[in-house]
Write an enzyme that holds these catalytic residues in place. Sequence first.
Site, short mmCIF file in Angstrom:
data_model
loop_
_atom_site.label_atom_id
_atom_site.label_comp_id
_atom_site.label_asym_id
_atom_site.label_seq_id
_atom_site.Cartn_x
_atom_site.Cartn_y
_atom_site.Cartn_z
N ASN A 1 -7.40 -0.74 14.06
CA ASN A 1 -8.81 -0.88 13.66
C ASN A 1 -9.06 -2.15 12.84
O ASN A 1 -10.12 -2.29 12.25
CB ASN A 1 -9.25 0.35 12.85
CG ASN A 1 -8.31 0.61 11.68
OD1 ASN A 1 -7.38 -0.17 11.43
ND2 ASN A 1 -8.55 1.68 10.95
N HIS B 1 -7.45 -2.92 10.13
CA HIS B 1 -7.16 -2.82 8.69
C HIS B 1 -5.97 -3.70 8.33
O HIS B 1 -5.10 -3.96 9.16
CB HIS B 1 -6.99 -1.36 8.23
CG HIS B 1 -5.69 -0.72 8.55
ND1 HIS B 1 -5.40 0.58 8.21
CD2 HIS B 1 -4.58 -1.16 9.20
CE1 HIS B 1 -4.19 0.88 8.61
NE2 HIS B 1 -3.67 -0.14 9.21
N GLU C 1 -9.61 -0.61 4.87
CA GLU C 1 -10.15 -0.04 6.11
C GLU C 1 -11.49 -0.72 6.45
O GLU C 1 -12.07 -1.40 5.60
CB GLU C 1 -10.38 1.46 5.90
CG GLU C 1 -9.13 2.23 5.51
CD GLU C 1 -8.09 2.27 6.62
OE1 GLU C 1 -8.44 2.69 7.73
OE2 GLU C 1 -6.95 1.88 6.38
N ASP D 1 0.82 -1.21 0.00
CA ASP D 1 0.00 0.00 0.00
C ASP D 1 0.86 1.26 0.00
O ASP D 1 2.08 1.18 0.11
CB ASP D 1 -0.98 0.00 1.19
CG ASP D 1 -0.28 -0.24 2.54
OD1 ASP D 1 0.97 -0.29 2.58
OD2 ASP D 1 -0.99 -0.39 3.54
C1 F6R Z 1 1.57 -0.79 6.27
C2 F6R Z 1 0.22 -1.27 6.36
C3 F6R Z 1 -0.60 -1.19 7.59
C4 F6R Z 1 0.13 -1.70 8.83
C5 F6R Z 1 -0.77 -1.68 10.05
C6 F6R Z 1 -0.01 -2.06 11.31
O1 F6R Z 1 2.06 -0.99 4.96
O2 F6R Z 1 -0.26 -1.74 5.40
O3 F6R Z 1 -1.78 -1.93 7.37
O4 F6R Z 1 0.58 -3.00 8.58
O5 F6R Z 1 -1.31 -0.41 10.25
O6 F6R Z 1 0.96 -1.09 11.55
P1 F6R Z 1 2.08 -1.28 12.65
O7 F6R Z 1 2.84 -2.49 12.24
O8 F6R Z 1 2.93 -0.04 12.59
O9 F6R Z 1 1.38 -1.47 13.95
#
Ligand code: F6R
Length: 245
Positions: free
Chosen positions: A136, A138, A143, A67
């Site tokens: 959340n 995601h 989302e 992403d």
């Molecule tokens: C990042 C991504 C997000 C993260 C998620 C967890 O490329 O796609 O979905 O994997 O927000 O983030 P962390 O690992 O920082 O808790």
Amino acid sequence: MNILIGQDFDEFSAVGAGRVAAFIRENPGKLLCFAAGDTPLGIYQALIAMQARGEVDLNSMYYVGLDEWVGIGYETKGSCAQVMQDTFYGPAGIEAGRIRVFNGLASDLEKECEDVNRWIAARGGIALTLLGIGMNGHIGFNEPFVDPERETLLVDLDEVTAEVGTKYFDGSSCPIKGITVGVKRLKEADQVILAACGEKKGGILKQTLVETPTIAVPSSLMQDHDQLTIITDTDAFRAMWGAGV
Ligand code: F6R
């Protein structure tokens, strides 16, 4: 579903790297889709160390970025492209031709989605994806309530994502839109690894693994994947059982 639990972040990272390296050895030339974010950073370091010891050839694979924040590119600290280049693709010595990341600065973002989707299709789809779970639920920028039937898509980011996302931008506000590989493509992967560590992820881990799957918690939509591995640590796992949902 397999659940692997590390005692701490280092063991969590070693377990994750071991799992990915085993897959790479058995599936050279396939396409991997890795998340940015904090969770997998130790896994990337451990994979690079394994490569230095001759235990895995990371340059035998192809990589698609999971992403990107819309409106920023590699030049901006905190962009997914920059995080992945600086922590993984660069130190691992991956050839540029083996990597396709979303261009968050593309003038036509729908076309960018289509181009990335075609690039994935041309490599036979994603073989393994390593995903972090957001607060959340995601995965990538899929989302809550985003259509899980999309292959790649442009998304309005959730409030929680915008709030948590400031950590990547030195506390400044972050973009309000994202571009991502969709749930459909991620679920098509032969193997899915969901990674979450730390006490704060206990509640969302419970919703991901134990509660009824719902588009309100996109990570829970992976529950029925027949090659799903959860990698977590004792802090998150303990908090999961203490968490009310
Ligand atoms: C990042 C991504 C997000 C993260 C998620 C967890 O490329 O796609 O979905 O994997 O927000 O983030 P962390 O690992 O920082 O808790």
